[in-house]
Motif scaffolding. Structure first.
Motif, mmCIF file in Angstrom:
data_model
loop_
_atom_site.group_PDB
_atom_site.id
_atom_site.type_symbol
_atom_site.label_atom_id
_atom_site.label_comp_id
_atom_site.label_asym_id
_atom_site.label_seq_id
_atom_site.Cartn_x
_atom_site.Cartn_y
_atom_site.Cartn_z
ATOM 1 N N TRP A 117 0.806 -1.229 0.000
ATOM 2 C CA TRP A 117 0.000 0.000 0.000
ATOM 3 C C TRP A 117 0.831 1.268 0.000
ATOM 4 N N ILE A 118 2.148 1.144 0.202
ATOM 5 C CA ILE A 118 2.992 2.338 0.128
ATOM 6 C C ILE A 118 2.852 3.006 -1.240
ATOM 7 N N LEU A 119 2.765 2.205 -2.288
ATOM 8 C CA LEU A 119 2.621 2.743 -3.640
ATOM 9 C C LEU A 119 1.263 3.391 -3.867
ATOM 10 N N LEU A 120 0.290 3.005 -3.041
ATOM 11 C CA LEU A 120 -1.065 3.533 -3.210
ATOM 12 C C LEU A 120 -1.246 4.896 -2.552
ATOM 13 N N ILE A 121 -0.451 5.161 -1.502
ATOM 14 C CA ILE A 121 -0.643 6.381 -0.708
ATOM 15 C C ILE A 121 -0.656 7.656 -1.555
ATOM 16 N N PRO A 122 0.309 7.855 -2.488
ATOM 17 C CA PRO A 122 0.321 9.123 -3.239
ATOM 18 C C PRO A 122 -0.954 9.390 -4.039
ATOM 19 N N ILE A 123 -1.453 8.395 -4.761
ATOM 20 C CA ILE A 123 -2.634 8.643 -5.576
ATOM 21 C C ILE A 123 -3.881 8.746 -4.704
ATOM 22 N N PHE A 124 -3.903 8.030 -3.592
ATOM 23 C CA PHE A 124 -5.038 8.141 -2.672
ATOM 24 C C PHE A 124 -5.088 9.543 -2.062
ATOM 25 N N LEU A 125 -3.946 10.051 -1.609
ATOM 26 C CA LEU A 125 -3.892 11.400 -1.062
ATOM 27 C C LEU A 125 -4.224 12.444 -2.116
ATOM 28 N N ALA A 126 -3.711 12.238 -3.335
ATOM 29 C CA ALA A 126 -3.984 13.188 -4.420
ATOM 30 C C ALA A 126 -5.480 13.240 -4.718
ATOM 31 N N SER A 127 -6.165 12.102 -4.620
ATOM 32 C CA SER A 127 -7.613 12.087 -4.855
ATOM 33 C C SER A 127 -8.353 12.839 -3.752
ATOM 34 N N ILE A 128 -7.866 12.720 -2.512
ATOM 35 C CA ILE A 128 -8.474 13.461 -1.400
ATOM 36 C C ILE A 128 -8.308 14.968 -1.605
ATOM 37 N N LEU A 129 -7.129 15.365 -2.040
ATOM 38 C CA LEU A 129 -6.839 16.789 -2.225
ATOM 39 C C LEU A 129 -7.610 17.374 -3.411
ATOM 40 N N LEU A 130 -7.872 16.554 -4.433
ATOM 41 C CA LEU A 130 -8.618 17.036 -5.596
ATOM 42 C C LEU A 130 -10.121 17.001 -5.362
ATOM 43 N N PHE A 131 -10.552 16.212 -4.396
ATOM 44 C CA PHE A 131 -11.982 16.000 -4.164
ATOM 45 C C PHE A 131 -12.777 17.294 -3.958
ATOM 46 N N PRO A 132 -12.322 18.252 -3.118
ATOM 47 C CA PRO A 132 -13.120 19.481 -2.946
ATOM 48 C C PRO A 132 -13.353 20.239 -4.251
ATOM 49 N N HIS A 133 -12.375 20.237 -5.145
ATOM 50 C CA HIS A 133 -12.524 20.921 -6.428
ATOM 51 C C HIS A 133 -13.489 20.162 -7.341
ATOM 52 N N ASP A 134 -13.433 18.840 -7.275
ATOM 53 C CA ASP A 134 -14.310 18.016 -8.100
ATOM 54 C C ASP A 134 -15.747 18.089 -7.603
ATOM 55 N N VAL A 135 -15.936 17.862 -6.315
ATOM 56 C CA VAL A 135 -17.292 17.841 -5.764
ATOM 57 C C VAL A 135 -17.909 19.240 -5.767
ATOM 58 N N GLY A 136 -17.063 20.261 -5.774
ATOM 59 C CA GLY A 136 -17.560 21.638 -5.826
ATOM 60 C C GLY A 136 -17.919 22.094 -7.229
ATOM 61 N N GLY A 137 -17.742 21.206 -8.232
ATOM 62 C CA GLY A 137 -18.118 21.539 -9.601
ATOM 63 C C GLY A 137 -17.147 22.471 -10.297
ATOM 64 N N LYS A 138 -15.908 22.592 -9.764
ATOM 65 C CA LYS A 138 -14.929 23.476 -10.375
ATOM 66 C C LYS A 138 -14.129 22.787 -11.479
ATOM 67 N N ILE A 139 -14.014 21.462 -11.365
ATOM 68 C CA ILE A 139 -13.181 20.723 -12.309
ATOM 69 C C ILE A 139 -13.699 19.287 -12.387
ATOM 70 N N MET A 140 -13.518 18.653 -13.533
ATOM 71 C CA MET A 140 -13.924 17.257 -13.711
ATOM 72 C C MET A 140 -12.687 16.383 -13.859
ATOM 73 N N LEU A 141 -12.788 15.156 -13.373
ATOM 74 C CA LEU A 141 -11.679 14.218 -13.553
ATOM 75 C C LEU A 141 -11.413 13.955 -15.021
ATOM 76 N N GLY A 142 -12.497 13.799 -15.795
ATOM 77 C CA GLY A 142 -12.368 13.417 -17.192
ATOM 78 C C GLY A 142 -11.887 11.987 -17.319
ATOM 79 N N ASP A 143 -11.708 11.529 -18.527
ATOM 80 C CA ASP A 143 -11.204 10.177 -18.752
ATOM 81 C C ASP A 143 -9.758 10.036 -18.266
ATOM 82 N N THR A 144 -9.029 11.141 -18.272
ATOM 83 C CA THR A 144 -7.651 11.112 -17.781
ATOM 84 C C THR A 144 -7.603 10.651 -16.331
#
Length: 306
Positions: A203-230
């Motif tokens: 799970w050490i390899l998972l931590i960075p992307i998991f944290l990055a998703s948490i940090l991006l979540f307020p912008h995504d859920v707030g309708g400011k930005i979409m994840l997109g297919d990327t």
């Protein structure tokens, strides 16, 4: 060994936190300059392909972690997994980015893409994403599994999970919540079946992307930005990858069957409609999301004057 692992965990946590603000600022500016604007489900303009920010943060942190693994020779298998994970995530994100930039995004679902191929003899961007994603999954599977059945299941998970996340990227924050649910399942099954010490290394390899998703979540859920297919491709690949390396084959098989059922169901019904009809799913889906009234108040100001 424990000191080396603790250093890696510290790096995996600190780097995404430090990179978040500058990457978000630069990323949104670049996306605007590239014209990555789309209309969301509510007809409002929003930046898409915001998952590129998440991918950049995870890749930078991942490269540092792999460098530490190589210098300190912590674990050969973990080093291999790190290389495969970064390679797969970057490649899957590339195919998603290609689809985000395409102009033929009105074609939806496997039936739609195969229908265009059959009727018009034309390969859509979604079909290219399918071809690229399955090819990537096949190549990675050869290095991850050592039996025919394990290879088949791993290939199915790596190829299908990105599309499963993409199916839910229709409302603010929904795809990230699905990603969190899948990661919770993967971690839970891993702890129950292969043990805490073995799971911790994976799970050490998972931590960075998991944290990055948490940090991006307020912008995504707030309708400011979409994840997109990327972003959907990157998160989906990460979930599938950690099911493959962190859970037993029977868990992987069960998840693959679940994903196949979801994929088939998506061709015939709307997940958004199903979620709206089930109370606890609707509340979970709406958690953290800016309501229409709040959005209007934010746009007009607290006084309500335009």
């Amino acid at each position: 060994m424990e000191t080396k692992i603790m250093i890696m965990i510290l790096v995996a946590v600190v780097f995404p936190l430090v990179l978040d603000r500058p990457l978000y600022k630069v990323g949104t500016q670049k996306l605007k300059a590239l014209g990555m604007n789309r209309f969301n489900y509510d007809g409002e303009p929003v930046l898409t392909a915001g998952g590129l920010i998440l991918v950049c943060s995870s890749v930078i942190t991942g490269i540092v972690l792999i460098g530490l693994l190589w210098l300190r020779r912590v674990d050969r298998e973990l080093f291999l997994h790190g290389i495969l994970f970064l390679t797969g995530m970057i490649t899957m994100a590339f195919w998603g980015w290609r689809d985000d930039c395409a102009s033929d995004r009105d074609v939806k679902g496997f039936r739609g893409h195969f229908g265009v191929l059959w009727r018009e003899r034309r390969i859509t961007s979604g079909m290219w994403k399918l071809i690229g994603g399955t090819s990537t999954a096949f190549c990675l599977t050869l290095a991850l599994s050592n039996t025919l059945w394990a290879e088949f299941v791993a290939f199915g998970l790596l190829a299908l999970t990105p599309n499963i996340i993409n199916l839910f990227d229709l409302r603010p924050g929904r795809a990230i919540k699905v990603f969190w649910c899948l990661i919770a399942l993967a971690v839970g099954f891993g702890l129950l079946t292969i043990g805490a010490s073995a799971a911790m290394v994976n799970w050490i390899l998972l931590i960075p992307i998991f944290l990055a998703s948490i940090l991006l979540f307020p912008h995504d859920v707030g309708g400011k930005i979409m994840l997109g297919d990327t972003g959907s491709n990157a998160l989906g690949f990460a979930a599938g990858f950690f099911f493959v390396i962190g859970t037993p084959i029977y868990v992987q098989t069960s998840m693959l069957m679940l994903f196949l059922c979801l994929q088939i169901a998506a061709e015939f019904c709307s997940f958004s409609r199903v979620i709206e009809q089930i109370g606890w799913l609707r509340r979970l889906d709406q958690w953290g999301r800016v309501t229409e009234a709040e959005n209007k108040e934010n746009q007009t100001g607290s006084s309500g004057l335009v």
